[in-house]
Design a protein around this motif. Sequence first.
Motif: not given
Length: 335
Positions: A129-135, A105-112, A137-150
């Motif tokens: 739950g699950k799941h996200f994929v680190h790369y 999933p892309s970061p947008d898909q995880v968010r939705e 986020f990297r491809k989207a130019g985003l950093k996964p973590g607390r700030d993104w979820l917050d």
Amino acid sequence: MASSAGIRSTNTPEGLPAADMVLRNGRIYTVDQDQPWAEAVAIKHGRFMAVGSNAEIEPLIADCTHVHDLNGAFAMPGLYDMHTHPDLALGPKYSDYLDVGLETPSPDQVREATLRYATENPDREWIFGKHFVHYAFRKAGLKPGRDWLDSFIPDRPVAIMDRMWGSCMANSKALELAGVSKGTVDPNNGYIVRDPLTGEPDGILVDGAYALIMAAMPPPPMHALTRAYREGARFQSARGVVATKYVHVCERRLDALRAIDLEGELPVRVEAAISWQDDIFPVRRRCELLAGERHYYRSKRLNAAAATVPVACATNAPIPPCWTRAIWPVLLSWT
């Protein structure tokens, strides 16, 4: 005069006890280099007592012996599956946890998916739950973590596993409830990713570190664990597995396995390996289990006399004294 076919003599030669089961007329692969193939085998008390030709096995057949004619079919000893996680593969689904539902999933898909789950489950204390994929986020130019979820769910604890269960992404609320802060020491079997300037946790917990999050969450429902283990064992049994090892178990998972065992629904022999340290889930009575309580779960099909020991502990790393006293009987049982 009645046919004598199928009538076995009671004059079994002395020293040759009758078999419980005989498989004959088959192409039986023995996994023995000196005798790789056989026509028949005799089994007693769950163990092979003889392997050979039909004629060689014949004296071990009595009236009480169950004889199965393979009619030329292939057979081989059952498989041992020595590292499996039905609780991780199926448990989240039966717990009704968040499932993004996509392989990558892309970061947008995880968010939705996370927002949709939050809306549909307003009474859930945690969003997990699950799941996200680190790369991704990297491809989207985003950093996964607390700030993104917050940025979209700041007021409810959120924890999302990565695709390989190697790390967890948690928001600030989840870190707060888990007591994870700048002063939290990294566990021996994992680490907390931190801001390089402030040292504050950035919301990614790797390997054993995310057990800190799991310890703060409500435990998985017992019905989900029993269903996951039951279906996992059935899946294995249907594919020739006769014994398996379920690793990283805790008290709750042992209770689930025992419940299935008592119901007579454990089709394979299970060795449940108690986590030496909190690799995934917390084990709150580790020392007690390893010191002897594990025998409470023991039966002909279930055994909790093993421990999941990391390589560091197996290579002379310091071990807490209470763990040494607890694990020594288990280590002796391996030799």
